[in-house]
Structure formats: structure tokens, C-alpha cells
Motif scaffolding. Structure first.
Motif, PDB file in Angstrom:
ATOM      1  N   ASP A  61       0.823  -1.217   0.000  1.00  0.00           N
ATOM      2  CA  ASP A  61       0.000   0.000   0.000  1.00  0.00           C
ATOM      3  C   ASP A  61       0.857   1.267   0.000  1.00  0.00           C
ATOM      4  N   ASP A  62       2.174   1.110  -0.110  1.00  0.00           N
ATOM      5  CA  ASP A  62       3.078   2.259  -0.194  1.00  0.00           C
ATOM      6  C   ASP A  62       3.272   2.578  -1.679  1.00  0.00           C
ATOM      7  N   GLU A  63       2.534   3.549  -2.173  1.00  0.00           N
ATOM      8  CA  GLU A  63       2.522   3.822  -3.606  1.00  0.00           C
ATOM      9  C   GLU A  63       3.893   4.223  -4.134  1.00  0.00           C
ATOM     10  N   LYS A  64       4.622   5.050  -3.382  1.00  0.00           N
ATOM     11  CA  LYS A  64       5.958   5.450  -3.834  1.00  0.00           C
ATOM     12  C   LYS A  64       6.868   4.233  -3.975  1.00  0.00           C
ATOM     13  N   LEU A  65       6.888   3.398  -2.948  1.00  0.00           N
ATOM     14  CA  LEU A  65       7.740   2.215  -2.963  1.00  0.00           C
ATOM     15  C   LEU A  65       7.402   1.326  -4.158  1.00  0.00           C
ATOM     16  N   GLN A  66       6.128   1.054  -4.352  1.00  0.00           N
ATOM     17  CA  GLN A  66       5.702   0.145  -5.408  1.00  0.00           C
ATOM     18  C   GLN A  66       5.935   0.737  -6.804  1.00  0.00           C
ATOM     19  N   LYS A  67       5.721   2.026  -6.933  1.00  0.00           N
ATOM     20  CA  LYS A  67       5.958   2.668  -8.234  1.00  0.00           C
ATOM     21  C   LYS A  67       7.442   2.678  -8.591  1.00  0.00           C
ATOM     22  N   TYR A  68       8.311   2.777  -7.575  1.00  0.00           N
ATOM     23  CA  TYR A  68       9.743   2.690  -7.831  1.00  0.00           C
ATOM     24  C   TYR A  68      10.079   1.328  -8.437  1.00  0.00           C
ATOM     25  N   TRP A  69       9.523   0.271  -7.828  1.00  0.00           N
ATOM     26  CA  TRP A  69       9.803  -1.074  -8.331  1.00  0.00           C
ATOM     27  C   TRP A  69       9.275  -1.225  -9.759  1.00  0.00           C
ATOM     28  N   ALA A  70       8.082  -0.714  -9.997  1.00  0.00           N
ATOM     29  CA  ALA A  70       7.476  -0.813 -11.322  1.00  0.00           C
ATOM     30  C   ALA A  70       8.353  -0.140 -12.375  1.00  0.00           C
ATOM     31  N   ALA A  71       8.820   1.062 -12.071  1.00  0.00           N
ATOM     32  CA  ALA A  71       9.660   1.790 -13.015  1.00  0.00           C
ATOM     33  C   ALA A  71      10.977   1.054 -13.263  1.00  0.00           C
ATOM     34  N   GLU A  72      11.565   0.510 -12.197  1.00  0.00           N
ATOM     35  CA  GLU A  72      12.839  -0.193 -12.322  1.00  0.00           C
ATOM     36  C   GLU A  72      12.705  -1.489 -13.106  1.00  0.00           C
ATOM     37  N   ASN A  73      11.480  -2.013 -13.197  1.00  0.00           N
ATOM     38  CA  ASN A  73      11.262  -3.285 -13.878  1.00  0.00           C
ATOM     39  C   ASN A  73      10.451  -3.137 -15.166  1.00  0.00           C
ATOM     40  N   GLY A  74      10.408  -1.900 -15.678  1.00  0.00           N
ATOM     41  CA  GLY A  74       9.849  -1.672 -16.995  1.00  0.00           C
ATOM     42  C   GLY A  74       8.347  -1.681 -17.115  1.00  0.00           C
ATOM     43  N   LEU A  75       7.630  -1.525 -16.008  1.00  0.00           N
ATOM     44  CA  LEU A  75       6.171  -1.478 -16.075  1.00  0.00           C
ATOM     45  C   LEU A  75       5.711  -0.055 -16.375  1.00  0.00           C
ATOM     46  N   PRO A  76       4.616   0.103 -17.096  1.00  0.00           N
ATOM     47  CA  PRO A  76       4.096   1.447 -17.403  1.00  0.00           C
ATOM     48  C   PRO A  76       3.719   2.199 -16.131  1.00  0.00           C
ATOM     49  N   SER A  77       3.797   3.516 -16.172  1.00  0.00           N
ATOM     50  CA  SER A  77       3.461   4.332 -14.998  1.00  0.00           C
ATOM     51  C   SER A  77       2.001   4.189 -14.600  1.00  0.00           C
ATOM     52  N   SER A  78       1.151   3.727 -15.519  1.00  0.00           N
ATOM     53  CA  SER A  78      -0.274   3.564 -15.247  1.00  0.00           C
ATOM     54  C   SER A  78      -0.600   2.238 -14.553  1.00  0.00           C
ATOM     55  N   THR A  79       0.405   1.387 -14.328  1.00  0.00           N
ATOM     56  CA  THR A  79       0.174   0.080 -13.708  1.00  0.00           C
ATOM     57  C   THR A  79      -0.416   0.244 -12.319  1.00  0.00           C
ATOM     58  N   SER A  80      -1.478  -0.504 -12.027  1.00  0.00           N
ATOM     59  CA  SER A  80      -2.150  -0.398 -10.729  1.00  0.00           C
ATOM     60  C   SER A  80      -1.326  -1.056  -9.633  1.00  0.00           C
ATOM     61  N   MET A  81      -1.663  -0.725  -8.399  1.00  0.00           N
ATOM     62  CA  MET A  81      -0.963  -1.306  -7.253  1.00  0.00           C
ATOM     63  C   MET A  81      -1.133  -2.824  -7.225  1.00  0.00           C
ATOM     64  N   GLU A  82      -2.313  -3.313  -7.563  1.00  0.00           N
ATOM     65  CA  GLU A  82      -2.538  -4.758  -7.592  1.00  0.00           C
ATOM     66  C   GLU A  82      -1.684  -5.421  -8.651  1.00  0.00           C
ATOM     67  N   GLU A  83      -1.613  -4.816  -9.813  1.00  0.00           N
ATOM     68  CA  GLU A  83      -0.808  -5.378 -10.896  1.00  0.00           C
ATOM     69  C   GLU A  83       0.674  -5.378 -10.548  1.00  0.00           C
ATOM     70  N   ILE A  84       1.123  -4.340  -9.846  1.00  0.00           N
ATOM     71  CA  ILE A  84       2.531  -4.293  -9.431  1.00  0.00           C
ATOM     72  C   ILE A  84       2.830  -5.436  -8.466  1.00  0.00           C
ATOM     73  N   LEU A  85       1.952  -5.633  -7.484  1.00  0.00           N
ATOM     74  CA  LEU A  85       2.173  -6.699  -6.504  1.00  0.00           C
ATOM     75  C   LEU A  85       2.182  -8.065  -7.187  1.00  0.00           C
ATOM     76  N   LEU A  86       1.272  -8.285  -8.124  1.00  0.00           N
ATOM     77  CA  LEU A  86       1.250  -9.551  -8.864  1.00  0.00           C
ATOM     78  C   LEU A  86       2.536  -9.730  -9.675  1.00  0.00           C
ATOM     79  N   SER A  87       3.021  -8.658 -10.265  1.00  0.00           N
ATOM     80  CA  SER A  87       4.268  -8.730 -11.035  1.00  0.00           C
ATOM     81  C   SER A  87       5.450  -9.046 -10.134  1.00  0.00           C
ATOM     82  N   GLN A  88       5.463  -8.468  -8.931  1.00  0.00           N
ATOM     83  CA  GLN A  88       6.541  -8.753  -7.984  1.00  0.00           C
ATOM     84  C   GLN A  88       6.548 -10.228  -7.595  1.00  0.00           C
TER      85      GLN A  88
END
Length: 363
Positions: A61-88
Motif C-alpha cells: 500500500d506504499d505507492e511510492k515504494l511500489q511505483k519505484y519497483w514498477a519503473a525499475e522493472n519496466g512497467l508502465p506508470s499507469s500500472t495499478s498497485m494490484e498489478e505491481i504486486l502480482l508482477s513482484q
């Protein structure tokens, strides 16, 4: 065993985390700042705390933390928090998913997990209404009554306790404690029993150094603002004696530091688990070497009234017990020392990790 532990943070803690990590714009560095602050450390398993290579930890639920991971792993900035967690989870090739935020990531989320996940375990130590947790293989917490409520739904539930954070020991060693009574926690008129205790003990502020660090409810904050004179808000204003000893809410290492300055930590449940007791403040108070005075009830193993802690059954009794403790320094120090020795021995991180492994086997 590849374990993924997902946790979460209170909204009121995020400003502190953002301040501590204001120069960090990488996932791993922001995560390290969080772990170093010891927020919720009693619930974090030993391998994640040590950042073991086969274990993944995040706050979903830490949006900054999760968005950092998303950016570092090539996910679009529009990726939802749920999608980021599933990708992790997929990237980590998780085998055991341990979720401490099931109200956000419940059964529907579990049905989307990748095939690598063999076991799903969740922590939930509060009433959850009609939320369906049936997709989880196992539900854990340290409140027997809540566990029984899960079993009545036909869900597998087992006892699992928080653990002592070794970082607390340096704080427990402090022998110069200038605060006589400390309370740290939420304040709301809806928690009537706790509010009654807090008001009674706050009156001791006229004779002793009493400090409350209160995380006020939204209505209480409004009631104590310039618009607080409006009739609907008046009843949510804290009594004058409580306001007189109150300071801002504290978290993480600031919480440890505050407890290390206190002779006595006042604790009180919020009636969420009947007579069962064992909220986080028990581990934090005993872990940081204070004498804990808490409300009577059914406590976890080792938390024994008159030995490792003291309990009250009324506001009057709480005041009397605190007075007696402050008048008998030897007894106070004995209770504090026994409490700290018990918590760091019986509830150490190694024991918690071993118990978690046993739970995985039966999940």
C-alpha cells in the motif's frame, strides 16, 4: 522456500517515512529506510528483516515504494498497485505468499496469483465483517477468539504471535527514564473504555510526568480545530486533562525512544477480541524495558499479572497501581526487567521463524 511477505503502513505513518526517505528514489533504498525504522518490526519475519536473497518483502500500500519497483522493472506508470504486486510475486517466483494486508488483497487477489505459489497465508487480528478470506490456505493471528470466528466459517486458522525486535534491546538498556507514565496509541470517543482509562490516568499529570502520544481520529482533530465549536463536533473533543499531557503521534524508532524514556507504559485494548489481549504495544513496551500496566484479560504465554506486567480492571485500579509502582522503585524495576527478559527469550525472532515454517507445513 521462496517466501513473499506483503505488509502495509498506517496512513498517519507515511509522512514520517516520506521524510526519512526523502532523498531515496529507488525501491531497495526506500525499503531499507523503512526496515531501519523498525515500524511494525515485531510482525516482520527474520529473513525479510535481514533481506535474505530468496525472500521478498514489500508494503503493497506504499505507492511510492511500489511505483519505484514498477519503473525499475519496466512497467508502465499507469500500472495499478494490484498489478505491481502480482508482477513482484511472479518475478520473485514466490512459493509461499504471506499477506498482512488481506482487507486490500483478499480472496479475489489470490485467484490471480501465478502458479508458482503453493501456499497462501494471511494475518488478520481484527474483526472483518463479511469479508471472504476463504481462498487463503491459512489465517493466523494471536487472538484465540478471532481465530475461532474464522474456523466457524470453515477456514483453517492457527495461532501465531509477534516477535521481539532485537533492535529494542539497546533502548531497554536505558536506565535514565524521566517520563513516569507513557501512553502511545489511538484516541477516539468510540473506544469508551480506553477513553475512560486515559482520562483517569491523565489526572496524574498534576503530580507526575505523564505523556500521551495520541493518533487522533479525524473527528477529534476537527473537534479541536477552529470549527470545533459546532454542536456535532463538541462530543469528540478530548477532555482538558488529556489534552494537557498530549503530544503528537509517534512511530518507528521514535516510538522505541519514547518507551525507553518511560518508567511505565499504560496499555489498553479497544474491545475487538473480547477478553483476549496481546496488541502490539505489549511487545513494544516489554521489549523496550518499561513496566507495562494494562487492562485485565487473557494474555499470551509469559505475560503474567504481578510478574512480567500488572493489570487493572477499572480506571480507579489503574490509577492506584500506577501510584503504587511509582512509590516502589524496586518493584517497578523488577517487573520491567522480568517483562523484558521474558519477551526477548520466549518471543525471539528465531522462534517466530521456526513457528512460521511449521505453519507452512500444515497450511
Amino acid at each position: 522456500m521462496r517466501i513473499f511477505q506483503n505488509s502495509g503502513v498506517y496512513a498517519s505513518y507515511l509522512p514520517r517515512l516520506n521524510r526519512l526517505a526523502n532523498q531515496e528514489i529507488e525501491f531497495r533504498k526506500r525499503l531499507q529506510v523503512f526496515l531501519d525504522d523498525s515500524y511494525g518490526a515485531c510482525h516482520i519475519l527474520k529473513p525479510p528483516i535481514e533481506l535474505a536473497p530468496d525472500v521478498f518483502f514489500t508494503n503493497g500500500d506504499d505507492e511510492k515504494l511500489q511505483k519505484y519497483w514498477a519503473a525499475e522493472n519496466g512497467l508502465p506508470s499507469s500500472t495499478s498497485m494490484e498489478e505491481i504486486l502480482l508482477s513482484q510475486i511472479e518475478h520473485h517466483r514466490t512459493e509461499v505468499f504471506y499477506n498482512m494486508d488481506p482487507m486490500r488483497y483478499g480472496s479475489e487477489f489470490l485467484r490471480k496469483l501465478p502458479g508458482s505459489v503453493r501456499k497462501s497465508i494471511m494475518w488478520r487480528a481484527a474483526p472483518s465483517g463479511n469479508v471472504d478470506f476463504g481462498a487463503y490456505d491459512l489465517i493466523v493471528c494471536n487472538f484465540p477468539i478471532i481465530l475461532e470466528s474464522y474456523r466457524k466459517h470453515g477456514w483453517h486458522a492457527e495461532y501465531f504471535a509477534p516477535a521481539h525486535d532485537p533492535a529494542m534491546d539497546n533502548y531497554a538498556a536505558n536506565g535514565n527514564r524521566s517520563v513516569d507514565v507513557l501512553f502511545v496509541g489511538g484516541y477516539s470517543r468510540h473506544h469508551r473504555k480506553r477513553a475512560e482509562i486515559l482520562e483517569a490516568v491523565s489526572e496524574l499529570g498534576k503530580e507526575f510526568r505523564v505523556v500521551y502520544h495520541l493518533d487522533r481520529s479525524r473527528l477529534t482533530r476537527l473537534a479541536e480545530s477552529p470549527i470545533g465549536w459546532l454542536p456535532p463536533l463538541r462530543e469528540h473533543k478530548r477532555p482538558k486533562s488529556i489534552r494537557a499531557v498530549s503530544q503528537q503521534a509517534i512511530f518507528g524508532r521514535d516510538l522505541y525512544s519514547a518507551i525507553s524514556q518511560a518508567k511505565i507504559v499504560l496499555n489498553g485494548a479497544v474491545d475487538m477480541a473480547g477478553p483476549d489481549r496481546g496488541n502490539m504495544r505489549c511487545w513494544e513496551a516489554l521489549g523496550c524495558g518499561a513496566a507495562m500496566v494494562s487492562d485485565a484479560g487473557n494474555y499470551p504465554q509469559g505475560m503474567v499479572d504481578g510478574e512480567t506486567m500488572l493489570t487493572y480492571d477499572s480506571a480507579r485500579a489503574a490509577v492506584s497501581i500506577i501510584r503504587d509502582l511509582l512509590a516502589d522503585r524496586r518493584h517497578l524495576q523488577s517487573v520491567a526487567a522480568k517483562g523484558h527478559s521474558m519477551i526477548r527469550t520466549l518471543y525471539n525472532k528465531d522462534a517466530q521463524w521456526q513457528q512460521f515454517n511449521r505453519l507452512v507445513e500444515i497450511a
